[in-house]
Design a protein around this motif. Sequence first.
Motif, PDB file in Angstrom:
ATOM      1  N   TRP A 184      19.107  19.466  56.868  1.00  0.00           N
ATOM      2  CA  TRP A 184      18.299  19.256  55.630  1.00  0.00           C
ATOM      3  C   TRP A 184      18.514  18.067  54.940  1.00  0.00           C
ATOM      4  O   TRP A 184      19.984  17.819  54.951  1.00  0.00           O
ATOM      5  CB  TRP A 184      18.774  20.548  54.849  1.00  0.00           C
ATOM      6  CG  TRP A 184      18.165  21.699  55.304  1.00  0.00           C
ATOM      7  CD1 TRP A 184      18.822  22.402  55.974  1.00  0.00           C
ATOM      8  CD2 TRP A 184      16.777  22.191  55.158  1.00  0.00           C
ATOM      9  NE1 TRP A 184      18.019  23.719  56.299  1.00  0.00           N
ATOM     10  CE2 TRP A 184      16.679  23.313  55.838  1.00  0.00           C
ATOM     11  CE3 TRP A 184      15.461  21.633  54.542  1.00  0.00           C
ATOM     12  CZ2 TRP A 184      15.334  24.086  55.974  1.00  0.00           C
ATOM     13  CZ3 TRP A 184      14.477  22.226  54.781  1.00  0.00           C
ATOM     14  CH2 TRP A 184      14.263  23.443  55.358  1.00  0.00           C
ATOM     15  N   THR A 185      17.566  17.316  54.566  1.00  0.00           N
ATOM     16  CA  THR A 185      17.754  16.277  53.519  1.00  0.00           C
ATOM     17  C   THR A 185      17.190  16.999  52.353  1.00  0.00           C
ATOM     18  O   THR A 185      16.057  17.394  52.344  1.00  0.00           O
ATOM     19  CB  THR A 185      16.944  15.177  53.981  1.00  0.00           C
ATOM     20  OG1 THR A 185      17.721  14.563  55.281  1.00  0.00           O
ATOM     21  CG2 THR A 185      16.977  13.895  53.105  1.00  0.00           C
TER      22      THR A 185
ATOM     23  N   ASP B 254      13.437  17.916  51.734  1.00  0.00           N
ATOM     24  CA  ASP B 254      12.497  18.441  52.851  1.00  0.00           C
ATOM     25  C   ASP B 254      11.851  19.548  52.615  1.00  0.00           C
ATOM     26  O   ASP B 254      12.689  20.535  52.002  1.00  0.00           O
ATOM     27  CB  ASP B 254      13.694  18.770  54.121  1.00  0.00           C
ATOM     28  CG  ASP B 254      14.122  17.378  54.821  1.00  0.00           C
ATOM     29  OD1 ASP B 254      13.479  16.301  54.333  1.00  0.00           O
ATOM     30  OD2 ASP B 254      15.089  17.640  55.732  1.00  0.00           O
TER      31      ASP B 254
END
Length: 293
Positions: free
Chosen positions: A249-250, A253
Motif C-alpha cells: 500500500w501507498t 491507493d
Amino acid sequence: MGVQFEPVNPEFVARATNIDLRKPVSAEDKEAIVKACDRYGVLVFPGQLLSKEELIAFGHMFGEVDKTLQQKLMNHIQNRLGTDEITDISNLDADGNVAGATHWATITTVGNRFWHSDGSYKELPIRYSILNAVTAVSWGGETQYADLRAAYDALDDVTRAMVSDKVGRFWSHNTRDQLRIPDSEKDRAAFPKSRWPLVRTHPGSGRKLLWVDSKLCEIEGLPLPEGRALAFELIEHIGQRERVYSHKWTPGDLVMADNRSVLHRGRRFDHSERREMRRVETNDDVKSLGVVA
Ligand code: OGA
Ligand code: MN
C-alpha cells in the motif's frame, strides 16, 4: 478519453488511470470499471485519497452498500468514523490513536489474515470490496489477492470431479475460532452459516470458479474431518504463488476487488505502526443456497 486499464499481472489485476474518483464518475467510466472487474477481479486506483462521503458515493455506484457487518458486529467495539457504510479496518482506537496489539480493534482485524472472500458466510454476500489506504506501514501490511477462477482451472481432474457437486457451509467465526478470539455467543451466532456450491460460475465473465475460503467449516456429504481437511487443501491450492498478487500500500491507493472472483488476506505488520484503512462493500444480488444454524 475515459478511464484506462493496464494489466499489472496478465491474469487478474489491472491498474486504472485517467480517472479522479473524488469527482462524479461518468456512466461510461462506471461501465468500464464493471467490465474490467469482471475481466480481472482486482483493480488498483493509485492516488485516490477519498473523504468518507466520496468513498461511500463511489460504493453506491455499484449497488447497495452493506451495513449489516457494521451494525451487527463492529459498532459495539467502536464506531470511530460515525457511519454504518464504512468499516474502519485500521489499528486505531476510538480517538484515532494507534491502538496496539492487545486492543480489541486491532485483534478484530487479525481475522483478516486468513484467505477469505468478504461475506462468503452471508446469505446475501458481498460483490465488491473497496479498500482505501489513508496511511501505510513501513514493513508488511500488504493485502494479497488470489484468483479463484485460475484455481478452478488448475484443479486436477479427480479433484475437479469431486468438488463439482459439493455444497459447503460457511461460518463467519470459523477463522476467529482458529485464532481463539474470545467472541461472545451472541456475536458467534450473529450470522447463521450460509450454504454454497463449491463451484460457481461468475455471471459477468462466465468463468467457473472454486468457491472456497477460510469460512468453509463443513462440506455436506463428507465426514466433518474429511471436509475440513479438504477445505485446508483447497485453500492451499488457491494461494499458490502463481495465483497471488500482493498489494503493497501507498497512501491514497484504492483497490476494488470482486469477491466472487478472488480471495484476499491481510499480511502481518508491526501493530505499533499506524495502518489507517477504510472499506466500503456492496451487496451482491445472487443469494446463497440458504442458511443453517
Ligand atoms: C478486509 C480485509 C485486509 C487488509 O477489510 O475485509 O480483509 O489487508 N482486509 O486489511
Ligand atoms: Mn476481507
